[in-house]
Design a protein around this motif. Structure first.
Motif, PDB file in Angstrom:
ATOM      1  N   GLU A 236      45.473   5.211  11.135  1.00 14.43           N
ATOM      2  CA  GLU A 236      44.827   5.396   9.854  1.00 14.43           C
ATOM      3  C   GLU A 236      44.150   6.734  10.231  1.00 14.43           C
ATOM      4  OE1 GLU A 236      42.534   2.012   8.724  1.00 14.43           O
ATOM      5  OE2 GLU A 236      44.123   1.125   7.646  1.00 14.43           O
ATOM      6  N   ALA A 237      43.289   6.716  11.407  1.00 13.90           N
ATOM      7  CA  ALA A 237      42.694   7.868  11.696  1.00 13.90           C
ATOM      8  C   ALA A 237      43.678   9.157  11.749  1.00 13.90           C
ATOM      9  CB  ALA A 237      41.787   7.844  13.209  1.00 13.90           C
ATOM     10  N   ALA A 238      44.629   9.175  12.584  1.00 12.78           N
ATOM     11  CA  ALA A 238      45.566  10.198  12.741  1.00 12.78           C
ATOM     12  C   ALA A 238      46.379  10.707  11.537  1.00 12.78           C
ATOM     13  CB  ALA A 238      46.530   9.758  13.852  1.00 12.78           C
ATOM     14  N   THR A 239      46.689   9.723  10.624  1.00 13.13           N
ATOM     15  CA  THR A 239      47.489  10.225   9.463  1.00 13.13           C
ATOM     16  C   THR A 239      46.425  10.392   8.144  1.00 13.13           C
ATOM     17  OG1 THR A 239      48.007   7.780   9.059  1.00 13.13           O
ATOM     18  CG2 THR A 239      49.478   9.097  10.342  1.00 13.13           C
ATOM     19  N   GLY A 240      45.253   9.598   8.296  1.00  9.83           N
ATOM     20  CA  GLY A 240      44.514   9.490   6.937  1.00  9.83           C
ATOM     21  C   GLY A 240      44.946   8.645   5.847  1.00  9.83           C
ATOM     22  N   VAL A 241      45.721   7.637   6.281  1.00  8.35           N
ATOM     23  CA  VAL A 241      46.533   6.733   5.107  1.00  8.35           C
ATOM     24  C   VAL A 241      45.958   5.301   5.591  1.00  8.35           C
ATOM     25  CG1 VAL A 241      48.520   5.844   4.446  1.00  8.35           C
ATOM     26  CG2 VAL A 241      48.604   8.193   5.084  1.00  8.35           C
ATOM     27  N   ASP A 242      45.771   4.476   4.314  1.00  7.71           N
ATOM     28  CA  ASP A 242      45.483   3.179   4.770  1.00  7.71           C
ATOM     29  C   ASP A 242      46.553   2.347   4.721  1.00  7.71           C
ATOM     30  OD1 ASP A 242      42.582   3.880   4.396  1.00  7.71           O
ATOM     31  OD2 ASP A 242      42.470   3.497   2.431  1.00  7.71           O
ATOM     32  N   LEU A 243      46.763   1.309   5.865  1.00  7.73           N
ATOM     33  CA  LEU A 243      47.735   0.603   6.009  1.00  7.73           C
ATOM     34  C   LEU A 243      47.405  -0.712   5.625  1.00  7.73           C
ATOM     35  CD1 LEU A 243      48.658   2.943   8.016  1.00  7.73           C
ATOM     36  CD2 LEU A 243      49.769   1.171   9.713  1.00  7.73           C
ATOM     37  N   ILE A 244      47.838  -1.461   4.752  1.00  3.18           N
ATOM     38  CA  ILE A 244      47.825  -2.756   4.282  1.00  3.18           C
ATOM     39  C   ILE A 244      48.761  -3.634   4.599  1.00  3.18           C
ATOM     40  CG2 ILE A 244      47.289  -4.076   2.160  1.00  3.18           C
ATOM     41  CD1 ILE A 244      46.772  -1.663   0.664  1.00  3.18           C
ATOM     42  N   VAL A 245      48.251  -4.469   5.697  1.00  3.89           N
ATOM     43  CA  VAL A 245      49.111  -5.646   6.223  1.00  3.89           C
ATOM     44  C   VAL A 245      48.663  -7.050   5.754  1.00  3.89           C
ATOM     45  CG1 VAL A 245      49.887  -6.641   8.574  1.00  3.89           C
ATOM     46  CG2 VAL A 245      49.134  -4.166   8.313  1.00  3.89           C
ATOM     47  N   ASP A 246      49.420  -7.583   4.992  1.00  2.94           N
ATOM     48  CA  ASP A 246      49.144  -8.804   4.211  1.00  2.94           C
ATOM     49  C   ASP A 246      50.292  -9.808   4.377  1.00  2.94           C
ATOM     50  OD1 ASP A 246      51.087  -7.788   2.606  1.00  2.94           O
ATOM     51  OD2 ASP A 246      49.962  -7.447   0.892  1.00  2.94           O
ATOM     52  N   ASP A 247      50.463 -10.632   3.526  1.00  2.00           N
ATOM     53  CA  ASP A 247      51.370 -11.924   3.742  1.00  2.00           C
ATOM     54  C   ASP A 247      52.808 -11.556   3.216  1.00  2.00           C
ATOM     55  OD1 ASP A 247      49.531 -13.390   4.757  1.00  2.00           O
ATOM     56  OD2 ASP A 247      48.892 -14.455   2.904  1.00  2.00           O
ATOM     57  N   THR A 248      52.880 -10.514   2.521  1.00  2.00           N
ATOM     58  CA  THR A 248      54.124  -9.875   2.119  1.00  2.00           C
ATOM     59  C   THR A 248      55.355  -9.860   3.199  1.00  2.00           C
ATOM     60  OG1 THR A 248      53.299  -8.187   0.557  1.00  2.00           O
ATOM     61  CG2 THR A 248      55.726  -7.964   1.213  1.00  2.00           C
ATOM     62  N   PRO A 249      56.302 -10.491   3.208  1.00  2.00           N
ATOM     63  CA  PRO A 249      57.067 -10.706   4.320  1.00  2.00           C
ATOM     64  C   PRO A 249      57.998  -9.229   4.707  1.00  2.00           C
ATOM     65  CG  PRO A 249      58.273 -11.660   2.286  1.00  2.00           C
ATOM     66  CD  PRO A 249      56.564 -11.151   2.223  1.00  2.00           C
ATOM     67  N   GLU A 250      57.878  -9.031   5.897  1.00  2.00           N
ATOM     68  CA  GLU A 250      58.649  -8.132   6.349  1.00  2.00           C
ATOM     69  C   GLU A 250      58.357  -6.613   5.581  1.00  2.00           C
ATOM     70  OE1 GLU A 250      62.858  -9.045   6.310  1.00  2.00           O
ATOM     71  OE2 GLU A 250      62.710 -10.510   7.771  1.00  2.00           O
ATOM     72  N   ALA A 251      57.269  -6.461   5.457  1.00  2.00           N
ATOM     73  CA  ALA A 251      57.007  -5.069   4.841  1.00  2.00           C
ATOM     74  C   ALA A 251      55.281  -4.849   5.142  1.00  2.00           C
ATOM     75  CB  ALA A 251      56.951  -5.291   3.455  1.00  2.00           C
ATOM     76  N   ILE A 252      55.211  -3.457   5.077  1.00  2.00           N
ATOM     77  CA  ILE A 252      53.647  -3.222   5.375  1.00  2.00           C
ATOM     78  C   ILE A 252      53.425  -1.809   4.283  1.00  2.00           C
ATOM     79  CG2 ILE A 252      51.939  -1.724   6.842  1.00  2.00           C
ATOM     80  CD1 ILE A 252      53.156  -3.067   8.966  1.00  2.00           C
ATOM     81  N   ILE A 253      52.143  -1.693   3.601  1.00  2.00           N
ATOM     82  CA  ILE A 253      52.095  -0.885   2.341  1.00  2.00           C
ATOM     83  C   ILE A 253      51.136   0.042   3.014  1.00  2.00           C
ATOM     84  CG2 ILE A 253      51.164  -0.876   0.208  1.00  2.00           C
ATOM     85  CD1 ILE A 253      51.603  -3.596  -0.388  1.00  2.00           C
ATOM     86  N   LEU A 254      51.736   1.378   2.643  1.00  2.00           N
ATOM     87  CA  LEU A 254      51.104   2.568   3.304  1.00  2.00           C
ATOM     88  C   LEU A 254      50.219   3.188   1.813  1.00  2.00           C
ATOM     89  CD1 LEU A 254      53.638   4.360   5.338  1.00  2.00           C
ATOM     90  CD2 LEU A 254      51.965   2.627   6.227  1.00  2.00           C
TER      91      LEU A 254
END
Length: 519
Positions: A236-254
């Protein structure tokens, strides 16, 4: 040299040679005598031949002399003949001149007679003209006496009446021409815009504020998060993007409103997951490499766009900004797609109007470069885009079109309103831009409340997805003239106080009902 002397000399030479030979051979005296006799004989023959040759040459000389004398006589005769002909021509010319001189004297006498006749006729005409002037003056005096007006006053009244009549006719003709021109201009403009839209294929809005990064298994989520979350914080610090890691299977939200940052984060995550080495130092290295790769990709996108549109001589910085548009969006509409669509519309419309399509297409592509600056400024994107275009040597008409497409600069060139119209067409077409539901409903509600705030308004409805506002007024409180004024005031207030894509049509409806009951 005389030929006889030559022959005698040759003969003596032959005799000497023969005598020498006889002496050298030791011949006898008899032979010498025979030789002398033979030599004398030969000398006599030579003299005879010489005399014959001399006579022949004399005859040839006489013949030549006779021939030359004949030629000379012939030449003398020809010259005498030419002289005679020249004398004959001169005598003929003298006779002709004498004849012309006589005719000229005769014509001069006739001209003098004609001149005297014309002089007499001019005197008669002058007398008649003076008589006519006297009669006209008498006629004018009688008319002035009858009309009780002087000639100047009558003339002034006539001129004034003719002037007023001419002005009235001119106003009528002028109004007819204006109405006809408006009708034809509106029809022609509608035709050009419809043809332009029909000849352009556009894409639908597809941009979002989030990007979903798919994983093969959920176990990779732990590696991405890292011990105590250090890996995810580094990303997040290097890209300036928020990473949302939740219960969604096999997926991460940028999550980020900057598509360029989301793309850098997505490609970096893809490389890290493929490599398997995920730690803060590796993350910074991969993000930096990805950022450089994206910059190269941005330049490549810009160059490809410029080539496809047929635009030449664009500065490299402007080409890079065009490539950066690929990672920007406005109301869900990709900025590069919007700029390309506007450029194509501008080129077609300029060609229909007989203008320079290449210049219009260039201005259409660059009209939103102020939305992708390297540094944020307080200027609006239109003024900033004009400043950048001027900095990188664009044509003044392109600079003016960029700065004036939102009416923040005065339009100074013909292509400026074309850019503004095509920008509105690209942004206002169905499916071009997208808003979230809450914003859309709030805008519809604000439109209706704005109209209801005026006196005499009974009802207000926003229809056609907020592109038209129909206002129903009370006939007893609002007159027809006031309804026109109310429509204008509501449109001006919407334009100054609200933000909306495209345009909004305001229709004020005033209905008068007379109701009676028969019993």
């Amino acid at each position: 040299m005389d030929p006889i002397a030559i022959i005698i000399g040759v003969t003596c030479l032959i005799v000497g040679v023969v005598a020498g030979k006889l002496l050298f051979a030791g011949n006898t005296k008899k032979k010498l005598e025979e030789a002398e006799i033979e030599a004398k004989k030969m000398l006599a023959d030579a003299q005879t031949s010489a005399e014959a040759l001399k006579k022949e040459k004399l005859l040839e000389a006489k013949e030549k002399f006779v021939q030359l004398k004949a030629e000379h006589d012939k030449e003398i005769l020809e010259r005498n003949k030419k002289v005679a002909e020249a004398e004959s021509r001169i005598r003929s010319q003298e006779q002709s001149l004498n004849s012309k001189s006589g005719n000229l004297d005769k014509q001069m006498k006739e001209n003098e007679a004609i001149k005297e006749n014309l002089t007499r006729q001019l005197e008669v005409v002058s007398q008649k003209k003076a008589e006519l002037d006297r009669n006209q003056e008498e006629h004018v005096r009688r008319l002035e006496k009858i009309a009780t007006l002087t000639a100047d006053e009558a003339r002034a009244q006539l001129i004034e009446s003719l002037k007023q009549e001419a002005q009235t006719r001119a106003l009528v003709i002028q109004q007819e021409i204006i109405d006809d021109a408006k009708q034809k201009a509106t029809k022609e403009a509608r035709k050009i815009i419809i043809q332009t839209i029909q000849r352009t294929a556009a894409e639908q809005a597809i941009e979002n504020a989030v990007t979903v990064f798919n994983l093969e298994t959920d176990e990779i989520k732990g590696q991405i998060i890292g011990r105590e979350g250090r890996n995810i914080r580094a990303i997040e610090a290097a890209t300036g993007v928020d990473l949302i890691v939740d219960d969604t299977p096999e997926a991460i939200i940028l999550s980020s409103f900057d598509p360029l940052r989301r793309e850098i984060a997505r490609l970096s995550l893809q490389r890290l997951v493929t490599d398997g080495r995920i730690h803060p130092a590796r993350i910074e290295e991969v993000v930096e490499k990805t950022r450089k790769q994206i910059e190269e990709q941005v330049m490549e996108i810009g160059e490809r766009t410029v080539i496809e549109l047929g635009i030449h001589g664009l500065h490299k910085e402007l080409v890079r900004m065009v490539g950066r548009m690929r990672f920007r969006s406005s109301y869900g509409q990709n900025l590069l797609m919007h700029s390309r669509e506007t450029a194509n519309l501008c080129g077609i419309m300029a060609a229909e109007l007989g203008l320079n399509p290449k210049l219009a297409k260039r201005a259409g592509l660059l009209h939103d470069i102020g939305k992708v600056p390297d540094e944020e400024t307080e200027l609006s994107h239109a003024l900033l885009g004009a400043k950048l275009a001027e900095k990188y040597g664009e044509h003044p008409s392109v600079v003016n079109a960029i700065g004036a497409h939102h009416d923040e600069m005065e339009m100074a060139y013909v292509i400026s309103p074309i850019i503004q119209a095509c920008d509105a067409i690209s942004g206002a077409r169905p499916g071009a831009r997208r808003e979230i539901m809450q914003q859309y409903l709030q805008r519809i509600k604000d439109l209706e409340n704005l109209a209801l705030g005026y006196g005499g308004v009974e009802k207000a409805y926003a229809i056609q997805a907020g592109r038209e506002l129909r206002v129903i007024v009370e006939a007893e409180k609002v007159t027809d003239a006031e309804s026109d004024k109310l429509s204008f005031e509501i449109a001006q207030k919407i334009q100054t106080e609200m933000t909306y894509p495209g345009q909004i049509k305001v229709t004020v409806i005033r209905e008068k009902r007379a109701v009676n009951v028969a019993r």
